[in-house]
Design an enzyme around this catalytic site. Structure first.
Site, PDB file in Angstrom:
ATOM      1  N   LYS A 153      39.938  10.238   9.232  1.00  0.00           N
ATOM      2  CA  LYS A 153      40.867  11.366   9.240  1.00  0.00           C
ATOM      3  C   LYS A 153      40.128  12.592   8.757  1.00  0.00           C
ATOM      4  CE  LYS A 153      44.858  12.450   6.351  1.00  0.00           C
ATOM      5  NZ  LYS A 153      46.153  11.964   5.896  1.00  0.00           N
TER       6      LYS A 153
HETATM    7  C1  R5P Z   1      45.244  13.407   1.888  1.00  0.00           C
HETATM    8  O1  R5P Z   1      44.466  13.615   1.077  1.00  0.00           O
HETATM    9  C2  R5P Z   1      46.674  13.528   1.608  1.00  0.00           C
HETATM   10  O2  R5P Z   1      47.004  12.528   0.767  1.00  0.00           O
HETATM   11  C3  R5P Z   1      47.488  13.536   2.864  1.00  0.00           C
HETATM   12  O3  R5P Z   1      47.555  12.253   3.444  1.00  0.00           O
HETATM   13  C4  R5P Z   1      46.884  14.480   3.848  1.00  0.00           C
HETATM   14  O4  R5P Z   1      46.542  15.663   3.205  1.00  0.00           O
HETATM   15  C5  R5P Z   1      47.756  14.754   5.045  1.00  0.00           C
HETATM   16  O5  R5P Z   1      48.833  15.467   4.696  1.00  0.00           O
HETATM   17  P1  R5P Z   1      48.953  16.997   5.077  1.00  0.00           P
HETATM   18  O6  R5P Z   1      49.166  17.046   6.552  1.00  0.00           O
HETATM   19  O7  R5P Z   1      50.140  17.466   4.319  1.00  0.00           O
HETATM   20  O8  R5P Z   1      47.686  17.686   4.669  1.00  0.00           O
END
Ligand code: R5P
Length: 299
Positions: A202
């Protein structure tokens, strides 16, 4: 005892070779059946893509805006996501076990927002992940961060443990406050995750050179959402990420902090699974909202 089968009229289709059917997901051809099956539950086997909903933010920042009451605000979204990215605490306490939605569980943690975030440790045993019937586990990797090596070792230990039970690992590239968020950095961070065994990675979208990040990573990349943007900008970012090689998204705030999270999640699905243009997806989003506001519509 079944009767003995003496018939001579069996059909073995001798002229039709048996086909191998490894899941077509990038990099997945050599994984064991269980791991491929779990990946095929996260990534839709028809589109090859995923719309994951990230709600794990509480593991380091407590009750994030929009996640104060997951039972009230998030459960209505669960049927619309391909996989829910959450902690085991939220899974056990709030998510109904009867859900058909696959999960990916956050498996690292330690520091809160009050401390150095890269100082994470493993925060979950994969025996518990299997007990929870999850389809994958996520680990934060801070390439260039103060505790870079420690977080990479967290990931490699999870990868080893994951192979024992067929659980894929999502390497999450975390960027320190003072670090450049550009394609050069994300090429480095995503490639390190994949080289060291993560089966999916990711990472954040960058407007310049994102296609080189996805092309250089031998396993699927899912785009993280980041801070809340106006809906059209968030849909455009997801559209571009997928057009430039991402195998989907793992978005949080841009969905659960939207004016209408259920409509936004469905609009993101259109962009990711059907390559709907962002402007059209925004119209779809608005239509869903106006339909839900009609008298007699279900809340
Ligand atoms: C990752 O570090 C966080 O825990 C979230 O999973 C990630 O940031 C995705 O969420 P957002 O789209 O709010 O950034």
């Amino acid at each position: 005892m079944p009767e003995q089968d003496f018939t001579e009229k069996k059909n073995f289709y001798e002229d039709i070779p048996q086909r191998n059917s490894a899941f077509f997901l990038k990099g997945a051809g050599a994984y064991d059946w269980g791991m491929q099956n779990r990946l095929a539950r996260i990534f839709n086997p028809e589109s090859g893509k995923t719309v994951m909903l990230a709600i794990d933010h509480g593991y380091f920042q407590g009750p994030t805006t929009g996640l104060e009451r997951i039972d009230i605000n998030i459960l209505p979204l669960v049927p619309y996501t391909d996989a829910l990215f959450c902690t085991r605490g939220i899974l056990r306490s709030v998510i109904p076990a009867a859900t058909r939605t696959p999960t990916v569980l956050r498996a690292t943690g330690g520091p809160s927002i009050l401390k150095e975030l890269s100082n994470e440790q493993l925060a979950m045993d994969l025996e518990d992940a299997v007990r929870l019937n999850t389809c994958g586990v996520g680990v934060q990797v801070f390439v260039g961060g103060e505790f870079e090596t420690q977080t990479i070792h967290n990931m490699t230990r999870l990868v080893d443990a994951g192979y024992k039970v067929g659980l894929p690992v999502l390497g999450v590239t975390a960027v320190g406050k003072d670090m450049a968020r550009d394609a050069k950095y994300f090429r480095l961070a995503t490639r390190i995750c994949a080289e060291l065994g993560a089966q999916m990675v990711k990472t954040y979208y960058v407007p310049q050179g994102f296609e080189t990040v996805t092309a250089g990573c031998p396993v699927p990349i899912v785009m993280a959402g980041g801070k809340k943007l106006p809906e059209l900008e968030a849909l455009t970012m997801a559209y571009r990420a997928v057009q430039e090689g991402a195998a989907g998204v793992d978005m949080g705030r841009n969905i659960f902090q939207s004016e209408s999270p259920v409509a936004m999640l469905q609009a993101v699905r259109k962009v990711v699974h059907e390559a709907m243009k962002p402007e059209l997806a925004l119209e779809f989003f608005k239509t869903l909202i106006s339909e839900s506001n009609k008298p007699g519509a279900q809340a």
